[in-house]
Write an enzyme that holds these catalytic residues in place. Structure first.
Site, mmCIF file in Angstrom:
data_model
loop_
_atom_site.group_PDB
_atom_site.id
_atom_site.type_symbol
_atom_site.label_atom_id
_atom_site.label_comp_id
_atom_site.label_asym_id
_atom_site.label_seq_id
_atom_site.Cartn_x
_atom_site.Cartn_y
_atom_site.Cartn_z
ATOM 1 N N TYR A 160 4.246 35.931 20.117
ATOM 2 C CA TYR A 160 3.450 37.033 20.644
ATOM 3 C C TYR A 160 4.259 37.908 21.618
ATOM 4 O O TYR A 160 4.976 37.398 22.476
ATOM 5 C CB TYR A 160 2.196 36.511 21.380
ATOM 6 C CG TYR A 160 1.639 37.606 22.219
ATOM 7 C CD1 TYR A 160 0.972 38.671 21.601
ATOM 8 C CD2 TYR A 160 1.889 37.683 23.577
ATOM 9 C CE1 TYR A 160 0.544 39.749 22.349
ATOM 10 C CE2 TYR A 160 1.464 38.758 24.322
ATOM 11 C CZ TYR A 160 0.795 39.786 23.699
ATOM 12 O OH TYR A 160 0.402 40.870 24.422
ATOM 13 N N HIS A 217 -1.019 34.218 25.401
ATOM 14 C CA HIS A 217 -1.879 34.889 24.408
ATOM 15 C C HIS A 217 -2.789 33.915 23.662
ATOM 16 O O HIS A 217 -2.881 33.934 22.425
ATOM 17 C CB HIS A 217 -1.042 35.733 23.432
ATOM 18 C CG HIS A 217 -1.672 37.055 23.117
ATOM 19 N ND1 HIS A 217 -2.181 37.359 21.892
ATOM 20 C CD2 HIS A 217 -1.900 38.143 23.884
ATOM 21 C CE1 HIS A 217 -2.680 38.588 21.904
ATOM 22 N NE2 HIS A 217 -2.522 39.090 23.109
HETATM 23 C C1 GCO Z 1 -1.813 42.175 27.227
HETATM 24 C C2 GCO Z 1 -2.500 41.852 25.957
HETATM 25 C C3 GCO Z 1 -2.344 42.858 24.887
HETATM 26 C C4 GCO Z 1 -3.256 42.542 23.706
HETATM 27 C C5 GCO Z 1 -3.819 43.815 23.152
HETATM 28 C C6 GCO Z 1 -4.749 43.624 21.993
HETATM 29 O O1 GCO Z 1 -1.617 41.260 27.992
HETATM 30 O O2 GCO Z 1 -1.547 43.349 27.442
HETATM 31 O O3 GCO Z 1 -2.322 40.530 25.604
HETATM 32 O O4 GCO Z 1 -1.009 43.058 24.531
HETATM 33 O O5 GCO Z 1 -2.619 41.822 22.729
HETATM 34 O O6 GCO Z 1 -4.476 44.465 24.191
HETATM 35 O O7 GCO Z 1 -5.384 44.815 21.711
HETATM 36 MG MG MG Z 2 -2.499 39.492 27.500
#
Ligand code: GCO
Ligand code: MG
Length: 408
Positions: A160, A217
């Site tokens: 992620y 995540h």
């Molecule tokens: C973050 C988030 C985002 C999400 C996204 C999904 O910490 O900014 O995890 O990167 O993945 O907002 O729409």
């Molecule tokens: Mg996040």
């Protein structure tokens, strides 16, 4: 004073921003953000089909009653789409209220508790060395806090938050090739074995002062999250984000009993009822809700105040899908909130974006400074908006190697 019209726009430079503009019989207008990544046409339809007809003729100054009307009056309560729609209305009404008062919005909350609000950027790398370069870039730009994500050797596809290739990107993970999501493969064991060492190397390279954040995540089970948190304790992270999906609020007890790593959770929550136990039982350190997904300023303030009673600080979500209107609303809360922690900030200011949303808000030396213009301090250029339309896009989904669907 009466609301005379409310218009909904979808689109933006490389984005699907959903923008609400509420107009009044006194010539004052207010702006709200109803963007929800990957489901933008649905909040737009919710606004157009149900919400806008119910706004016409109402007194925009009664923002509390209008909020209650939509929340209680919907019968089927909460949910991300509804709460994002109510958020847009609520932001626009607070914008109007502050413009009537001739004051920047933060003055209606109680004024400034600080001049600038600390922000963090996203550093990303396909491997650890790429990530180190990316962190250096942000440190040189004056950022005091950086979220760090990098590829895990042997992971079948990207972990992620990892950009493809080198260089700075805004980590906008939405794929605009269509609405069928890309699938990625996740391996918890590889991640658990690799990432604590990688984070330790980052701390060694950048020294004790840099605020380092890491986003899991939602990928770990509570027991795994407890093990991971213990393993990264020597790194002294500013926070560990979304170690579990936290749908089960009580499950976070296990992590808390085993580690003192600061925990940040909440970007997918849409109501105080998603996080009240986490806050009251002091199982988290930062609450990550976005004003645009929790029913706006009216409801976000209730969460912020509950959090303050339990030593929980704010760390509002600020992903690339949040429009500058949401970021402006959060900026006003950030300079006021006595329990402000940090703001996620992903450099929205491209020339196209600035033309669409003109404002005097600015970033300097890793701090976000809010404009003193009345209201939210941001405008929306309808002529510019006419250049953009909806682009079908999707967030990826994750599977385990055997095909089991996992948390993205
Ligand atoms: C973050 C988030 C985002 C999400 C996204 C999904 O910490 O900014 O995890 O990167 O993945 O907002 O729409
Ligand atoms: Mg996040």
């Amino acid at each position: 004073m009466k609301i005379t019209s409310a218009k909904v726009f979808v689109g933006g430079p490389g984005k699907n921003y959903v923008t609400l503009k509420i107009e009044t019989d006194q010539g004052i207008h207010g702006l709200g953000d109803a963007t929800i990544n990957g489901r933008e046409t649905l909040t737009a339809a919710y606004l157009q089909d149900y919400t806008v007809p119910n706004l016409i003729g109402k007194d925009p100054r009664n923002s509390e009653d209008i909020w209650q009307f939509f929340y209680r009056g919907a019968y089927f309560r909460r949910g991300p789409l509804a709460m994002t729609v109510f958020a847009a209305v609520d932001m626009a009404l607070w914008d109007i209220k502050a413009k009537i008062a001739g004051l920047p919005l933060y003055q209606l909350f109680g004024g400034k508790s600080r001049e600038g609000a600390l922000v963090y950027a996203h550093a990303t790398g396909s491997d650890l060395e790429d990530l180190m370069d990316s962190i250096s870039y942000y440190v040189e730009q004056g950022y005091k806090a950086v979220r760090v994500q990098c590829g895990v050797p042997g992971m079948p596809s990207a972990s992620y938050g990892v950009s493809e290739g080198k260089g700075q990107n805004r980590n906008y993970i939405t794929d605009f090739s269509g609405i069928i999501p890309k699938e990625e493969i996740w391996d918890t064991d590889l991640y658990m074995r690799y990432m604590p060492g990688a984070l330790a190397e980052i701390r060694d390279r950048f020294g004790p002062d840099l605020k380092i954040l890491h986003d899991v995540h939602h990928r770990l089970l509570p027991r795994e999250a407890a093990e991971f948190a213990k393993a990264v304790e020597p790194v002294r992270l500013y926070w560990l984000e979304d170690p579990t999906p936290a749908d089960d609020q009580d499950a976070l007890r296990l992590l808390r009993q085993h580690s003192t790593v600061p925990i940040a959770i909440g970007e997918v929550f849409n109501s105080i009822w998603d996080c009240n136990k986490l806050i009251e039982n002091e199982l988290i350190d930062f609450i990550r809700v976005a004003v645009s997904h929790v029913g706006g300023i009216t409801h976000a303030r209730r969460i912020v105040d509950l959090a303050a009673m339990h030593h929980v600080r704010t760390g509002f979500h600020g992903a690339p899908s949040h429009s500058p209107i949401c970021m402006a609303a959060q900026a006003h809360l950030n300079v006021w909130a006595p329990n402000f922690g940090i703001q996620e900030y992903l450099v929205l200011g491209t020339p196209e974006c600035d033309a669409l949303f003109p404002s005097e808000h600015y970033l300097k030396d890793g701090l976000f400074h809010v404009s003193d213009a009345p209201g939210l301090g941001i405008d929306f250029d309808e002529k510019e908006a006419a250049r953009y339309s909806y682009k079908p896009g999707s967030l990826p989904v994750a599977r385990l190697e055997d095909g089991t669907l996992w948390n993205y």
